[in-house]
Scaffold this active site. Structure first.
Site, PDB file in Angstrom:
ATOM      1  N   ASP A 119       0.801  -1.226   0.000  1.00  0.00           N
ATOM      2  CA  ASP A 119       0.000   0.000   0.000  1.00  0.00           C
ATOM      3  C   ASP A 119       0.833   1.275   0.000  1.00  0.00           C
ATOM      4  OD1 ASP A 119       0.998  -0.310   2.539  1.00  0.00           O
ATOM      5  OD2 ASP A 119      -0.911   0.000   3.577  1.00  0.00           O
ATOM      6  N   GLN A 120       2.160   1.170  -0.158  1.00  0.00           N
ATOM      7  CA  GLN A 120       2.989   2.367  -0.240  1.00  0.00           C
ATOM      8  C   GLN A 120       2.675   3.141  -1.519  1.00  0.00           C
ATOM      9  OE1 GLN A 120       7.039   0.501   1.698  1.00  0.00           O
ATOM     10  NE2 GLN A 120       7.279   2.023   0.091  1.00  0.00           N
ATOM     11  N   GLY A 146      16.817  13.570 -20.557  1.00  0.00           N
ATOM     12  CA  GLY A 146      17.284  13.400 -21.926  1.00  0.00           C
ATOM     13  C   GLY A 146      18.084  12.132 -22.113  1.00  0.00           C
ATOM     14  N   GLY A 147      19.414  12.292 -22.242  1.00  0.00           N
ATOM     15  CA  GLY A 147      20.256  11.150 -22.537  1.00  0.00           C
ATOM     16  C   GLY A 147      20.190  10.783 -24.014  1.00  0.00           C
ATOM     17  N   TRP A 148      20.910   9.747 -24.380  1.00  0.00           N
ATOM     18  CA  TRP A 148      21.019   9.348 -25.784  1.00  0.00           C
ATOM     19  C   TRP A 148      19.653   9.043 -26.400  1.00  0.00           C
ATOM     20  CZ3 TRP A 148      24.207   9.601 -29.714  1.00  0.00           C
ATOM     21  CH2 TRP A 148      24.011   8.772 -30.827  1.00  0.00           C
ATOM     22  N   GLU A 204      21.460  15.431 -25.669  1.00  0.00           N
ATOM     23  CA  GLU A 204      22.479  14.824 -26.533  1.00  0.00           C
ATOM     24  C   GLU A 204      21.976  14.785 -27.983  1.00  0.00           C
ATOM     25  OE1 GLU A 204      23.881  11.055 -25.074  1.00  0.00           O
ATOM     26  OE2 GLU A 204      24.027  11.786 -23.030  1.00  0.00           O
TER      27      GLU A 204
END
Length: 222
Positions: A119-120, A146-148, A204
């Site tokens: 339930d978390q 973002g990133g590649w 990128e």
């Protein structure tokens, strides 16, 4: 984790109210600095979202290896900009909510030694990063955007003032305020509040190549 040496642009929680950009740039060689200025160096490590799978590198490993105590910032890689120019989260291409905040982490691999419950509202890597910060006061966590494979729509998102404001607002909502899509018991408004301290822009690359399909414009750099 992957080592990197580069100039970064970040904006943090202080920008939330005004939807502004607070630039914190790593000084470059020869750059003008005020008299007597001594730049504060940062030790930044990247934690890759997908590293929990084949590499079996968990957030807990940052703590047990002693790495977290040596870092000033952890950049969580990567957040994705969607085709609408906003921070993308949930069941959509390029996003992995299971790794981010849905996956239950057991006691053996949890930073605080307590397993996640059904339930978390927050579980997965995001909750482990929250626990990591609790054990390392002063450690900041950034979402690396973002990133590649997640930079395809950067150019579209930032080409106008309205687009930039929409992108910033969506990032603040998702990561700073922690408003996550509901996934069963997980997520909801404020579920990830306090996990992220700011946003690392990992475009990128502006105006030059990148992954196949990236939108590229000559005005990207300015």
């Amino acid at each position: 984790m992957r080592p990197r040496v580069m100039t970064r642009l970040t904006f943090g929680a202080a920008a939330a109210a005004a939807l502004g950009l607070l630039a914190t740039l790593t000084p470059t060689a020869g750059a003008h600095q005020p008299s007597g200025h001594k730049p504060e160096l940062k030790r930044i490590g990247y934690f890759t979202q997908w590293g929990i799978y084949g590499r079996d590198f968990q957030v807990q490993d940052l703590e047990t290896s002693g790495t977290a105590a040596k870092l000033s910032h952890v950049n969580y890689a990567f957040g994705v900009i969607g085709p609408d120019g906003k921070c993308l989260m949930g069941n959509a291409p390029g996003s992995d909510p299971w790794a981010d905040y849905v996956r239950p982490v057991d006691a053996a691999t949890s930073v605080d030694g307590v397993g996640d419950t059904a339930d978390q509202r927050l579980a997965g890597n995001f909750n482990e990063l929250r626990e990591l910060k609790a054990k390392n006061p002063g450690l900041k966590v950034m979402i690396s955007l973002g990133g590649w494979s997640g930079s395809a729509h950067f150019s579209d998102a930032v080409r106008t003032d309205a687009g930039r404001k929409a992108l910033v607002a969506s990032c603040i909502s998702t990561y700073i305020k922690g408003d996550l899509p509901v996934d069963g018991a997980r997520g909801g408004a404020g579920a990830a509040a306090g996990v992220f301290d700011g946003v690392d822009l990992d475009w990128e690359w502006p105006g030059s190549d990148g992954a196949p399909g990236n939108v590229i414009r000559p005005e990207d750099k300015p």
